[in-house]
Structures are given as C-alpha cells and as structure tokens.
Design a protein around this motif. Sequence first.
Motif, PDB file in Angstrom:
ATOM      1  N   UNK A   1       7.982   3.363  -7.333  1.00 38.24           N
ATOM      2  CA  UNK A   1       6.887   2.487  -6.946  1.00 38.24           C
ATOM      3  C   UNK A   1       5.789   3.287  -6.244  1.00 38.24           C
ATOM      4  N   UNK A   2       6.213   4.217  -5.405  1.00 40.87           N
ATOM      5  CA  UNK A   2       5.246   5.043  -4.678  1.00 40.87           C
ATOM      6  C   UNK A   2       4.406   5.858  -5.665  1.00 40.87           C
TER       7      UNK A   2
ATOM      8  N   UNK B   1       4.785   1.912   1.544  1.00 35.31           N
ATOM      9  CA  UNK B   1       5.929   2.352   0.741  1.00 35.31           C
ATOM     10  C   UNK B   1       6.536   3.619   1.329  1.00 35.31           C
ATOM     11  N   UNK B   2       5.645   4.538   1.716  1.00 33.17           N
ATOM     12  CA  UNK B   2       6.149   5.790   2.300  1.00 33.17           C
ATOM     13  C   UNK B   2       6.966   5.509   3.545  1.00 33.17           C
ATOM     14  N   UNK B   3       6.497   4.576   4.355  1.00 30.82           N
ATOM     15  CA  UNK B   3       7.208   4.261   5.582  1.00 30.82           C
ATOM     16  C   UNK B   3       8.589   3.681   5.259  1.00 30.82           C
ATOM     17  N   UNK B   4       8.641   2.804   4.263  1.00 30.51           N
ATOM     18  CA  UNK B   4       9.941   2.218   3.902  1.00 30.51           C
ATOM     19  C   UNK B   4      10.918   3.280   3.409  1.00 30.51           C
TER      20      UNK B   4
ATOM     21  N   UNK C   1       0.431   5.708  -6.175  1.00 25.47           N
ATOM     22  CA  UNK C   1      -0.418   6.892  -6.014  1.00 25.47           C
ATOM     23  C   UNK C   1      -1.269   7.106  -7.271  1.00 25.47           C
ATOM     24  N   UNK C   2      -0.645   6.912  -8.425  1.00 28.13           N
ATOM     25  CA  UNK C   2      -1.350   7.088  -9.691  1.00 28.13           C
ATOM     26  C   UNK C   2      -2.514   6.104  -9.792  1.00 28.13           C
ATOM     27  N   UNK C   3      -2.248   4.847  -9.444  1.00 30.10           N
ATOM     28  CA  UNK C   3      -3.300   3.835  -9.488  1.00 30.10           C
ATOM     29  C   UNK C   3      -4.456   4.246  -8.596  1.00 30.10           C
TER      30      UNK C   3
ATOM     31  N   UNK D   1       0.851  -1.191   0.000  1.00 32.93           N
ATOM     32  CA  UNK D   1       0.000   0.000   0.000  1.00 32.93           C
ATOM     33  C   UNK D   1       0.886   1.240   0.000  1.00 32.93           C
ATOM     34  N   UNK D   2       0.254   2.329  -0.373  1.00 37.21           N
ATOM     35  CA  UNK D   2       0.961   3.600  -0.453  1.00 37.21           C
ATOM     36  C   UNK D   2       1.631   3.941   0.876  1.00 37.21           C
TER      37      UNK D   2
END
Lengths: 134, 288
Positions: free
Chosen positions: B263-264, B7-10, B268-270, B3-4
């Motif tokens: 990837x993020x 990814x942000x956390x990583x 987000x686009x999806x 999930x978005x």
Amino acid sequence: MLEKRFHVEIRTPQRLIYEGEVLSVRAPGILSSFEILAGHIPFLTVFDIGEIRIRESDTPQSIATSGGVFEVLRTGVTVLADTAEWTYELDVERAEAARQRAIERLASRDSEIDQMRAEAALARAANRIKIASQ
Amino acid sequence: MATLREIRRRIASIKNIAQVTGAMRVVAAARLRRAQENILATRPFAEKFNTILGHLIAQIENPSHPLLEERELHHVCLISVSADRGLCGSFNSNVIRATTQRAQHYQDQGADVMIVCVGRRTRDYFARRDYNVIAEYVNIFRQLEFQTAVDIVGEFEHLYTDKRIDKVEVIYNNFKSAILQTILVEQLLPLTPEVPTGDEFFLDYLYEPRQEAIFELVLAKHLNMQMWKVLLDSNAAEQAARMAAMENATRNANDLIDQLILERNRARQTQITTEISEIVSGAAALEG
C-alpha cells in the motif's frame, strides 16, 4: 572389621538429592527418630519434619526435610521426601523470613485451618534454621 | 486513502509489535523446555512412589479409608487451574468455560459447588461472579514448588474427611504435546483406586506405626502427587499455548506489514505521478 554398606536413594518430587552407598541413614520417624544399618529387614514408615542424616564415612551429612516416605528393601533404602535440602543449600534468610511470616499469621488469623498451616510452616522454617546452624 | 506518512507510521508500529511477540515466543519456548524438564524430573519419584503404594495395597485385604469413601453428592469442590497471565490463546478461556459447565452440571443435580482458583485468570473470573470461591492461589507458576501442591490439597482434604464436601474434581489443560493441549476433568476425591496393581511376589514389610496408619499417610501423599502432576502439566501446556499464540501473532503482524508495504509503494507511486503530471502541465502552460 570392614563395615557393611548399602544403597540409599533420596529423592524429592523435584530432584535427586542423594544416591550412593552408605554405612547408615537416620530419619525423623513420626514416632521417634530411627537409624537404619545394612541388612535391615523390609520396612515401611513415614517420617516428619526434621533431619535426615547419612553416614558415608565417620562424618555424617545432614539434610533438612519436611517429611516423606521411607522404604527399606533387601536391595536398599528409598527415601521419598516432600522437600529436602543439604545443609549447605539452606537459605537461612529465606527460612527466617518464612518464620516471621508464620509467626505473624499465627498471631492474626483465627480460622483453625490457617492456624494449622501457619504452625506447619513455622515448624518447617524452624527446622531449616536449626539444621543450618549446627 | 491513508497518506504516505500514516502508512509509514503504521508499518513502524506493527514492526514493533512483531518484535515483541517474537520475543515472547522465544521466552515461552525457553519456559516450555524448563516445564518439560520439571515433568521429567518428577518421573523417577512418581514411579518409586507408585511401587511403594502398589506394595502397600497388595498387602491390604480390604482397602478402606475416608478418602476412598463414596458419598451422595451434596457439596462438590472444583479446582480450576488456569495461568497467571494472558496472551496464550484460548488456554484460560477453555478452563473457565469447562469449569462453569461443570459447576452448572452439579448445580442441576442439586449440589452445592465450591471453587478453588489456581492461577490469576480463573481467580479474576470467578471472584467477580456469583461463585463460592473458597481459596485462591495466584502467582505460583513462576517458581513452581511441590509445597504449593501440598497446600492446595490441604484446602480440600480436611473438608472431605469432615464430610463437608463429597467430591473433588480438578479442571486443567493437559499437556499432550507442544502443539496439542486438551482440557481434562479429573476426579481427585474420592480417590479412584486404579492405583498401581500390587506386586504378588512382594513379601510384607515391617510397619511403623501400624499398617493402616501408614496407608492413610501414603494415600494423602498420593493426592499431593496427583496435584503436583496437574500443576506441572498445566504449566507446560500454558507455555506451549503461549508459544503457539505468539507465533501466530508474529506471523499475522508480518503479513500485515507486507500488505502495508504494498500500500505504501502504491501511495508513493501515486504521489510521484501526481507531481510529474503537475510539472509537465506547468511546463506546458509556460510554453503555450
């Protein structure tokens, strides 16, 4: 009469302690303490824990050392010491701590080598304290 | 697919890592500079010392000394010099591997092997395994002192003169340059008298005490110098290795961040696309 001066260089593996023209230099030879004046013949000896004293003027300056090699050539004197510190650099607290540690180790361990080493450490610490308190 | 938010956390955590490794690289670079200065500071001393040794050897007809004596190998002492800390690439594992190989080599010849561990890493390895560790020196590299080299030599010198060991070798990382460190195995005892060639024009000294006694003491000091050089070299090599390792780590972290950012953005686009199509289809349902 003008006294003769000669070149002296005192080093440890870690730094240059002193380089300059002096009137005399005294070192704690393993047989006995000795003093070199200008014009000495080539001479090689080994010295022990103690005090190196150089005289640039009337007041001598002291260096605490734990031994080394002393070479006299026609061109001057080279002193290669294992360790050497000027009186004002000596850390009495550290030396005192080292002395305590050595005493404790002497009292506790039994292996001969550890004993010898503790004795050497004790001698070094005692030497530093002695020279610092002069 | 992640999930978005994941990814942000990583990305955030990898950025932290990159910052830490970047800082470690800077620290290693500063320590490397100091280590190199230490090597330079020793040089004049070493040169003078070698000249004196050369003078001495030139005067001695037939140098014989317990430390020069070669014997049949029954007991071998290996001095394994590693770092106190990790995170420096293959620095420590190389030393450990070379030491075990060397130990095996002597054991195959029927000799008994003792190990002196210098640095926490080799200590941790050999102490836990079936090796005869006779001494260990940890936490010495932070503040290197000549006395430590003298102490290490003290561990094996008397064993050699007492004939309880017949050979001493040191295994360490040699500092070739900031980008190249190689494992070296050097023989410390018996001393190999490839010591400086004598100066023929030199006239003899006056000795006190006797010449032989001085020769003995100077040779012992020569051994201290050898050990000191090894420590300085290994220390510089360690910092260089760590600098390279941290540079790699920082680069990898940054590559990973770039990938994750891609990837993020895709995620987000999806999400936006899904939302729009939901709104559009909702509106279409109302109209219809």
